[in-house]
Design a protein around this motif. Structure first.
Motif, PDB file in Angstrom:
ATOM      1  N   GLY A   1     -30.066  -1.705  19.984  1.00 45.54           N
ATOM      2  CA  GLY A   1     -30.782  -2.340  21.093  1.00 45.54           C
ATOM      3  C   GLY A   1     -32.136  -1.723  21.341  1.00 45.54           C
ATOM      4  N   SER A   2     -32.366  -1.297  22.575  1.00 51.19           N
ATOM      5  CA  SER A   2     -33.676  -0.750  22.956  1.00 51.19           C
ATOM      6  C   SER A   2     -33.752   0.758  22.713  1.00 51.19           C
ATOM      7  N   PHE A   3     -32.754   1.301  22.026  1.00 46.41           N
ATOM      8  CA  PHE A   3     -32.723   2.748  21.694  1.00 46.41           C
ATOM      9  C   PHE A   3     -32.924   3.604  22.951  1.00 46.41           C
TER      10      PHE A   3
ATOM     11  N   GLY B   1     -19.303   4.457  28.760  1.00 50.33           N
ATOM     12  CA  GLY B   1     -18.964   3.261  28.005  1.00 50.33           C
ATOM     13  C   GLY B   1     -18.064   2.334  28.768  1.00 50.33           C
ATOM     14  N   HIS B   2     -17.744   1.254  28.120  1.00 45.90           N
ATOM     15  CA  HIS B   2     -17.017   0.126  28.690  1.00 45.90           C
ATOM     16  C   HIS B   2     -15.608   0.523  29.155  1.00 45.90           C
ATOM     17  N   VAL B   3     -15.246   0.081  30.355  1.00 51.07           N
ATOM     18  CA  VAL B   3     -13.889   0.300  30.858  1.00 51.07           C
ATOM     19  C   VAL B   3     -12.967  -0.739  30.215  1.00 51.07           C
TER      20      VAL B   3
ATOM     21  N   ARG C   1     -12.626   9.429  28.076  1.00 48.22           N
ATOM     22  CA  ARG C   1     -12.494   8.917  26.703  1.00 48.22           C
ATOM     23  C   ARG C   1     -13.861   8.743  26.054  1.00 48.22           C
ATOM     24  N   GLU C   2     -14.789   8.118  26.777  1.00 50.78           N
ATOM     25  CA  GLU C   2     -16.118   7.869  26.207  1.00 50.78           C
ATOM     26  C   GLU C   2     -16.878   9.174  25.956  1.00 50.78           C
ATOM     27  N   THR C   3     -16.669  10.142  26.841  1.00 55.62           N
ATOM     28  CA  THR C   3     -17.369  11.418  26.669  1.00 55.62           C
ATOM     29  C   THR C   3     -16.837  12.162  25.448  1.00 55.62           C
TER      30      THR C   3
ATOM     31  N   THR D   1     -22.690   5.392  41.698  1.00 58.56           N
ATOM     32  CA  THR D   1     -22.594   4.118  41.000  1.00 58.56           C
ATOM     33  C   THR D   1     -23.971   3.493  40.802  1.00 58.56           C
ATOM     34  N   LEU D   2     -24.208   2.965  39.600  1.00 58.12           N
ATOM     35  CA  LEU D   2     -25.426   2.191  39.334  1.00 58.12           C
ATOM     36  C   LEU D   2     -25.040   0.727  39.152  1.00 58.12           C
ATOM     37  N   ASN D   3     -25.882  -0.150  39.662  1.00 60.20           N
ATOM     38  CA  ASN D   3     -25.688  -1.597  39.477  1.00 60.20           C
ATOM     39  C   ASN D   3     -26.969  -2.176  38.895  1.00 60.20           C
TER      40      ASN D   3
ATOM     41  N   PRO E   1     -24.339  -9.042  35.564  1.00 62.48           N
ATOM     42  CA  PRO E   1     -24.300  -7.809  36.342  1.00 62.48           C
ATOM     43  C   PRO E   1     -23.422  -6.757  35.682  1.00 62.48           C
ATOM     44  N   LYS E   2     -23.865  -5.522  35.809  1.00 60.55           N
ATOM     45  CA  LYS E   2     -23.106  -4.403  35.236  1.00 60.55           C
ATOM     46  C   LYS E   2     -23.004  -3.294  36.282  1.00 60.55           C
ATOM     47  N   ILE E   3     -21.856  -2.682  36.371  1.00 60.25           N
ATOM     48  CA  ILE E   3     -21.673  -1.531  37.259  1.00 60.25           C
ATOM     49  C   ILE E   3     -21.286  -0.332  36.390  1.00 60.25           C
TER      50      ILE E   3
ATOM     51  N   ASP F   1     -33.120   3.650  39.552  1.00 64.46           N
ATOM     52  CA  ASP F   1     -31.796   3.963  40.132  1.00 64.46           C
ATOM     53  C   ASP F   1     -31.151   5.158  39.420  1.00 64.46           C
ATOM     54  N   ASN F   2     -31.368   5.224  38.109  1.00 67.98           N
ATOM     55  CA  ASN F   2     -30.840   6.365  37.346  1.00 67.98           C
ATOM     56  C   ASN F   2     -31.570   7.658  37.744  1.00 67.98           C
ATOM     57  N   GLN F   3     -32.862   7.547  37.976  1.00 66.05           N
ATOM     58  CA  GLN F   3     -33.644   8.720  38.414  1.00 66.05           C
ATOM     59  C   GLN F   3     -33.163   9.208  39.782  1.00 66.05           C
TER      60      GLN F   3
HETATM   61  N1  LIG Z   1     -26.943  -3.636  22.858  1.00 71.11           N
HETATM   62  C1  LIG Z   1     -26.067  -3.343  21.874  1.00 71.11           C
HETATM   63  N2  LIG Z   1     -26.298  -3.760  20.599  1.00 71.11           N
HETATM   64  C2  LIG Z   1     -25.437  -3.465  19.613  1.00 71.11           C
HETATM   65  N3  LIG Z   1     -24.289  -2.788  19.803  1.00 71.11           N
HETATM   66  C3  LIG Z   1     -24.017  -2.377  21.050  1.00 71.11           C
HETATM   67  C4  LIG Z   1     -24.875  -2.635  22.144  1.00 71.11           C
HETATM   68  N4  LIG Z   1     -24.340  -2.094  23.288  1.00 71.11           N
HETATM   69  C5  LIG Z   1     -23.183  -1.519  22.895  1.00 71.11           C
HETATM   70  N5  LIG Z   1     -22.984  -1.695  21.564  1.00 71.11           N
HETATM   71  C6  LIG Z   1     -21.843  -1.257  20.791  1.00 71.11           C
HETATM   72  O1  LIG Z   1     -20.698  -1.794  21.435  1.00 71.11           O
HETATM   73  C7  LIG Z   1     -19.605  -0.958  21.160  1.00 71.11           C
HETATM   74  C8  LIG Z   1     -18.850  -0.759  22.459  1.00 71.11           C
HETATM   75  O2  LIG Z   1     -19.533   0.127  23.240  1.00 71.11           O
HETATM   76  P1  LIG Z   1     -18.901   0.786  24.521  1.00 71.11           P
HETATM   77  O3  LIG Z   1     -19.588   2.068  24.711  1.00 71.11           O
HETATM   78  O4  LIG Z   1     -17.457   0.815  24.488  1.00 71.11           O
HETATM   79  O5  LIG Z   1     -19.204  -0.290  25.630  1.00 71.11           O
HETATM   80  P2  LIG Z   1     -20.559  -0.661  26.347  1.00 71.11           P
HETATM   81  O6  LIG Z   1     -20.249  -1.181  27.712  1.00 71.11           O
HETATM   82  O7  LIG Z   1     -21.362  -1.519  25.484  1.00 71.11           O
HETATM   83  O8  LIG Z   1     -21.134   0.796  26.484  1.00 71.11           O
HETATM   84  P3  LIG Z   1     -22.352   1.232  27.195  1.00 71.11           P
HETATM   85  O9  LIG Z   1     -22.235   0.893  28.657  1.00 71.11           O
HETATM   86  O10 LIG Z   1     -22.577   2.663  26.891  1.00 71.11           O
HETATM   87  O11 LIG Z   1     -23.406   0.276  26.461  1.00 71.11           O
HETATM   88  P4  LIG Z   1     -24.958   0.253  26.460  1.00 71.11           P
HETATM   89  O12 LIG Z   1     -25.510   1.514  25.934  1.00 71.11           O
HETATM   90  O13 LIG Z   1     -25.372  -1.005  25.767  1.00 71.11           O
HETATM   91  O14 LIG Z   1     -25.274   0.083  28.008  1.00 71.11           O
HETATM   92  P5  LIG Z   1     -26.471   0.473  28.952  1.00 71.11           P
HETATM   93  O15 LIG Z   1     -26.048  -0.073  30.261  1.00 71.11           O
HETATM   94  O16 LIG Z   1     -26.852   1.909  28.900  1.00 71.11           O
HETATM   95  O17 LIG Z   1     -27.728  -0.309  28.348  1.00 71.11           O
HETATM   96  C9  LIG Z   1     -27.768  -1.704  28.232  1.00 71.11           C
HETATM   97  C10 LIG Z   1     -29.206  -2.148  28.474  1.00 71.11           C
HETATM   98  O18 LIG Z   1     -29.499  -1.914  29.858  1.00 71.11           O
HETATM   99  C11 LIG Z   1     -30.635  -1.108  29.997  1.00 71.11           C
HETATM  100  N6  LIG Z   1     -30.397  -0.214  31.126  1.00 71.11           N
HETATM  101  C12 LIG Z   1     -29.765   0.992  31.106  1.00 71.11           C
HETATM  102  N7  LIG Z   1     -29.733   1.534  32.336  1.00 71.11           N
HETATM  103  C13 LIG Z   1     -30.369   0.655  33.167  1.00 71.11           C
HETATM  104  C14 LIG Z   1     -30.651   0.659  34.563  1.00 71.11           C
HETATM  105  N8  LIG Z   1     -30.303   1.689  35.342  1.00 71.11           N
HETATM  106  N9  LIG Z   1     -31.316  -0.406  35.077  1.00 71.11           N
HETATM  107  C15 LIG Z   1     -31.683  -1.447  34.286  1.00 71.11           C
HETATM  108  N10 LIG Z   1     -31.435  -1.514  32.951  1.00 71.11           N
HETATM  109  C16 LIG Z   1     -30.776  -0.472  32.391  1.00 71.11           C
HETATM  110  C17 LIG Z   1     -30.786  -0.363  28.683  1.00 71.11           C
HETATM  111  O19 LIG Z   1     -32.118  -0.006  28.416  1.00 71.11           O
HETATM  112  C18 LIG Z   1     -30.251  -1.365  27.677  1.00 71.11           C
HETATM  113  O20 LIG Z   1     -31.295  -2.225  27.299  1.00 71.11           O
HETATM  114  C19 LIG Z   1     -20.141   0.318  20.551  1.00 71.11           C
HETATM  115  O21 LIG Z   1     -19.834   0.335  19.187  1.00 71.11           O
HETATM  116  C20 LIG Z   1     -21.636   0.217  20.753  1.00 71.11           C
HETATM  117  O22 LIG Z   1     -22.307   0.815  19.671  1.00 71.11           O
END
Ligand SMILES: Nc1ncnc2c1ncn2[C@@H]1O[C@H](COP(=O)(O)OP(=O)(O)OP(=O)(O)OP(=O)(O)OP(=O)(O)OC[C@H]2O[C@@H](n3cnc4c(N)ncnc43)[C@H](O)[C@@H]2O)[C@@H](O)[C@H]1O
Length: 142
Positions: free
Chosen positions: A27-29, A36-38, A50-52, A72-74, A81-83, A123-125
């Protein structure tokens, strides 16, 4: 609603409080704390553990967990929507380095302000600021 859980992990090293951030391999690295996902039927705290373990290699016994004060972050990801529920946790052995999975390509241990700059999202900050204050309120030597 998408739900995830994890730990904001810190260590005390060289007179500093340093936060662990991991760089996503997709994704956006983006950089974030281990989380991770519940899974269906799983409670949030179990997910965080588990995720850690999966993403950083740390077990519950490696951490001092602030279990009573999660934050909690939303936000919205791809229109949905994601929590995310985070607990604060201190690494018991500050020299124990994480073991990354294929979900991340890099890691950093950063002091508060650099960690805030790295995560980027307001929100993360704010969450890092609130957790940091909890650490300071304990009055333990760094
Ligand atoms: N996008 C993807 N592409 C390919 N494979 C993927 C993928 N996401 C997960 N996978 C794969 O899916 C499998 C299951 O993963 P798993 O870890 O089990 O589930 P997940 O819910 O996808 O896990 P994360 O919550 O850690 O995912 P994420 O990093 O995408 O979420 P975040 O919210 O940080 O970030 C999501 C987005 O939100 C943005 N973001 C983060 N924090 C905020 C915030 N506070 N406000 C606004 N945007 C935010 C980030 O920049 C990012 O763009 C794994 O094998 C994993 O490799």
């Amino acid at each position: 609603m998408k739900k995830a859980a994890g730990f904001v992990i810190f260590r005390r090293l060289c007179g500093e409080i340093q936060y662990l951030l991991l760089k996503a391999s997709y994704g956006s690295f983006h950089w974030s704390s281990p989380k991770g996902h519940v899974d269906p039927g799983e409670d949030d705290y179990t997910t965080a553990l588990r995720e850690t373990k999966e993403e950083a290699g740390y077990d519950e016994k490696d951490l001092i967990i602030y279990k009573d004060t999660p934050l909690t972050l939303n936000y919205v990801v791809q229109g949905k929507p994601k929590i995310v529920i985070y607990w604060l946790a201190e690494l018991r052995n500050p020299c124990q380095e994480p073991i990354l999975s294929e979900e991340h390509t890099d890691l950093k241990w950063l002091p508060k302000d650099a960690a805030k700059a790295c995560v980027g999202f307001k929100d993360n900050q704010d969450m890092i600021d609130r957790f940091h204050q909890m650490i300071l309120d304990q009055n333990k030597p760094v």
